[in-house]
Structure formats: structure tokens, C-alpha cells
Design an enzyme around this catalytic site. Structure first.
Site, PDB file in Angstrom:
ATOM      1  CG  HIS A  90       0.364  -0.922  10.660  1.00 45.46           C
ATOM      2  ND1 HIS A  90       0.307  -0.336  11.904  1.00 45.46           N
ATOM      3  CD2 HIS A  90      -0.490  -1.972  10.694  1.00 45.46           C
ATOM      4  CE1 HIS A  90      -0.549  -1.003  12.656  1.00 45.46           C
ATOM      5  NE2 HIS A  90      -1.044  -1.992  11.952  1.00 45.46           N
ATOM      6  CG  HIS A 120      -6.920   1.414  15.011  1.00 45.60           C
ATOM      7  ND1 HIS A 120      -6.007   1.296  16.018  1.00 45.60           N
ATOM      8  CD2 HIS A 120      -6.960   0.206  14.410  1.00 45.60           C
ATOM      9  CE1 HIS A 120      -5.502   0.075  16.027  1.00 45.60           C
ATOM     10  NE2 HIS A 120      -6.072  -0.599  15.054  1.00 45.60           N
TER      11      HIS A 120
END
Length: 480
Positions: free
Chosen positions: A14, A60
Site C-alpha cells: 500500500h 501521496h
């Protein structure tokens, strides 16, 4: 390895590019390389336009993470994809790009991977190919970018209601995993952060008309969340195999009412589970919630440590560490009337695992002699137990042996197993400390279905899963 890839649990990362927490750590290709070297087969990249809108970066989104160039990540994947395993690597892209940048990504991916890229063209796959047929191939899986913005508003409302920091950790190696519901593993990394951006909801899985056509052709595993409720999400289309993503919280909620439907969905389609938004410190969750419902891609933050990650590492020690583990038959079979495994059903005990802990050694060589106690030898005890379906899960412990570098416990334990094919044997060694928290002395986690009976030397690993040079336990394993 010749069944469709939907018949396997797949070692899945992830936000694979993050070096630390989800908010302010650096993005880099180094954690991607490290994951691939450990056998991880699914790498996730969040791709965004750079500040000049003329190139693509991995970061991110809407956080303080420092970006890394997409091309650097792709080249590192190409170089290291098959060092630990010949079986395919899936790149899941979280795509926030305009059609012109999608075209640029298409060229980058095609030029970087060349013939190793698996591309089914414009046809939808009715059934996924097998890992054997995809050896040394790279597979792209993504969802349409257009729906990110629509779904983002819904996601933001959800994440606002979930905000809050993980509770302080209880022990240096992560809070004990008590059960599936709300089970946490909270001391992966110490920094706080906010992962509310993770995996915005996915809209209609039909690709929008303005998507770059050459980019669309790259997508071998289409992802998306059909409009409508859970029933729509879990509908099985006999003409189209696809991937669905749910957060751990969404899966927990869905499992309460639709457990059998999830199992049925995962027999043909791929379910990816990802950490919920409040895991601000890159912690993980109990992977059994995904595995017992047939979820192939239980996505984990690989850059930390803790009990959940030890369980993940334990599961993928199976099958030679190749990153693909065949799901148990009961998750793949349907009865004459279409009935499937019910994760909530009470099942009879199939077998009992007997574990005898004889002794341990090696700490004297692998640790400084004052590491555990400044003035005396260590006081070791062993925790041993099972991670599995709720009925099988539990931990027991030996007595503490004081002042001994080579402790001899000679204690036996029995673990009745209702679903041995999903069970993991967990072993941890602790050093008792009267005045402070107990010290960590090693751990391992092993898939029960591959255990060999008899007297065995079991090597232990450190917090990060690296094997110690000398530390091991002598145990006897027996099934009755």
C-alpha cells in the site's frame, strides 16, 4: 500455479513509495525496491501532475510528502521485479492525471517494460490468466481518473467522521491483535499523519470517453466501484473480471451483512483491501478479515513493523515465498445450488496442533551482553499461539526462566483448529522486565498448512522481519 490469479492470495503493498508516515515522509523508489526484494507482487503508485503540469510525479496527494519521478519508480520496478520471484508484478495506479499526461504515462510504461508488459488490448478479460502464464510479466491495474473528483467529496465526508490519531502504543513491537473487529497494530512508525486521501471512492468502472486510448489499452485489471450500493459492487459479471477496492472499515461493515456475497465475488474477481484513513502512522490491520473472505490483495504498509506485518510476512513464507499463495479450496468452491463458504458459520475442529517449546539459544551471540539486563543474564519467556479465523485465534505463554542465556522451558500447548488452512503459528520471545516494558527477543510467524511435524529448529526474526544469525527455538510440532 495454473489457476486464474483470482484463486491466489497475492503479497500486496500500500502506498509502496512512502519511506515513513502517510503525511510528511519522503517518496522514493527505495521502499519499492525493498518490497520487491522481499517478494511483494503488487506495488501501488499514486500518480499526479508535477507543478508545471508537464510531467508525472509519484506522491501521496494533498500531503507534505516529497515527490519522486514516476520514471524513476518504473525503472526500479523493471530492474528488481523478478529478483525474489518470477511470478507477475501488478502495478496498481491511483491516477490523478489529465488525458495528455495519461498519454505520457502510456509511453513511459510501454518504453520501460517493453515486451514484459501484459496488455490484453481493448477486450475485457472474462477470466484472469494464471500466474504461471504471466511469469516475468508486468500488469497494470487502475481505475478511471474522471470519477476521482466526484467520489472525493463523498470520501472527504467519510474521512472527516473518522479523524483522530491512533492510540499510543502499549508495547515496543505493536499492540496485541485481539480479534478481527477493530483489531489494530499501532506502533509501525512513530510519526503522526493523516491518510484521509487514500483511495478515494471509485465511480462507474466504465472508462470515460476522454481517457487516452493508448492508456486504456494498458489496463489489464480494470478497477472501479459500480454506482449503487454494496449489492451492485459485489455483482459477478460472467463476461468481465474486475478489481474492487474497499477500505478495511468498509470490508468489516460489508462482512457483517454480505459475507457470502464477498466470498462469491472473490472467486472470479479481485478484491483489494487497504488501510483505513486514520492509520496516520503507516500502521496496519488484521489481514485475516480479508483472507477469510477470499480477498486476494490485502494491501499493507510495508515500511514499518509490528504484529500485523509479521502475520503478512508469515502468510507469504508459504509456497516458496513466491508472493502467490493458493486460496484454500473452500473459498473457491460452490455447491450445487451456488452456495459458498460462510465466514460466520460455526465450524467443527478439523485438527489440533500440538506445540512443545523445548529450549532457545543464540541471544548470547546476537545481542550485546547488557542488552536485556545490565547486571544479570536475561529472563526469557515465549508467547505462542494462532492467528486465524476468530474461533482459532489465541495466544498462550510459557513460564519465565530467570537469569539464563539458554533457557529450557520444556512446555507443551495445544491449539484446536477449525480452519487450519488459514491459520498461522505465531511465536514471540520476550524478556521479562520488572520495572519497565518487557524487552523484545525475537519472533516468527509460519503458515500452519506447510508445517512439518517433528522436532524442528525454528529461526527467529527481528521486528522488521529480518532473520537473526543465531537466535532459534527448538520445538516439536504434531497434528492430532
Amino acid at each position: 500455479m495454473t489457476a486464474p490469479i483470482s484463486h491466489y492470495f497475492i503479497y500486496t503493498g500500500h502506498n509502496s513509495y512512502l519511506t515513513g508516515n502517510q503525511l510528511s515522509s519522503d517518496c522514493s523508489d527505495v521502499p519499492i525496491i525493498n518490497a520487491l526484494k522481499k517478494g511483494v507482487r503488487v506495488i501501488e503508485l499514486d500518480i499526479w501532475p508535477n507543478s508545471d503540469k508537464d510531467d508525472v510525479e509519484v506522491l501521496h496527494g494533498r500531503t507534505l510528502t516529497t515527490p519522486v519521478q514516476l520514471i524513476k519508480c518504473l525503472r526500479s520496478i523493471k530492474e528488481h521485479a523478478f529478483t525474489a520471484s518470477e511470478f507477475p508484478v501488478v502495478i496498481t495506479l491511483e491516477d490523478h492525471l489529465t488525458p495528455d499526461l495519461q498519454s505520457k504515462v502510456s509511453k513511459m510504461v510501454t518504453q520501460t517494460f517493453g515486451d514484459t508488459l501484459f496488455s490484453p488490448g481493448s477486450e475485457c478479460l472474462k477470466e484472469f490468466p494464471s500466474p504461471e502464464s504471466l511469469k516475468r510479466r508486468i500488469i497494470i491495474s487502475t481505475k478511471p481518473p474522471k470519477e476521482y473528483l466526484e467520489a472525493k467529496e463523498i470520501k472527504d465526508k467519510e474521512s472527516d467522521s473518522q479523524k483522530g490519531n491512533a492510540a499510543p502504543d502499549e508495547e515496543a513491537w505493536g499492540k496485541e491483535i485481539l480479534n478481527l473487529k477493530g483489531a489494530d497494530d499501532k506502533n509501525e512508525l512513530d510519526e503522526d499523519d493523516n491518510d484521509a486521501e487514500e483511495d478515494p471512492g471509485e465511480g462507474d468502472h466504465k472508462l470515460p470517453h476522454d481517457i487516452a486510448p493508448e492508456y486504456k489499452r494498458l489496463i489489464a485489471i480494470p478497477a472501479g466501484k459500480p454506482k449503487g450500493g454494496l449489492e451492485e459492487c459485489l455483482k459477478v459479471d460472467p463476461d468481465k473480471a474486475r478489481r474492487l477496492s474497499l477500505s478495511e472499515q468498509q470490508l468489516e461493515n460489508a462482512a457483517e451483512t454480505h459475507g457470502k456475497e464477498i466470498v462469491r465475488f472473490t472467486q472470479r474477481n479481485i478484491l483489494r483491501v487497504y488501510p483505513k484513513g486514520i492509520r496516520v502512522n503507516s500502521s496496519n490491520y488484521n489481514p485475516l478479515i480479508g483472507w477469510m473472505h477470499g480477498a486476494q490483495m490485502v494491501a499493507f504498509n510495508m515500511q514499518g513493523y509490528g504484529r500485523s506485518l509479521w502475520m503478512m510476512q508469515g502468510m507469504f513464507r508459504a509456497n516458496g515465498g513466491c508472493g502467490f499463495v493458493k486460496k484454500p479450496d473452500f473459498l473457491l468452491k460452490s455447491g450445487p445450488h451456488g452456495e459458498v463458504f460462510d465466514p460466520k458459520a460455526k465450524l467443527p475442529v478439523q485438527k489440533t496442533l500440538k506445540v512443545k517449546i523445548y529450549m532457545g539459544e543464540g541471544w548470547y551471540y546476537d545481542f550485546h551482553h547488557t542488552h536485556f539486563d545490565a547486571y544479570s543474564p536475561p529472563d526469557f519467556y515465549v508467547r505462542v499461539g494462532i492467528a486465524g479465523v476468530p474461533a482459532d485465534t489465541g495466544m498462550k505463554k510459557t513460564r519465565t526462566l530467570e537469569d539464563n542465556w539458554i533457557p529450557v522451558w520444556d512446555e507443551g500447548f495445544e491449539f484446536p483448529l477449525t480452519v487450519p488452512d488459514l491459520a498461522l503459528l505465531r511465536i514471540e520471545v520476550h524478556e521479562y522486565d520488572m520495572s519497565e516494558k518487557d524487552d523484545f527477543g525475537g519472533q516468527t510467524c509460519l503458515p500452519v498448512r506447510e508445517l512439518r511435524e517433528g522436532i524442528r529448529a525454528v529461526p527467529l526474526h527481528d521486528r522488521k522481519g529480518e532473520k537473526y544469525n543465531s537466535v532459534k527455538l527448538l520445538v516439536r510440532l504434531e497434528f492430532v
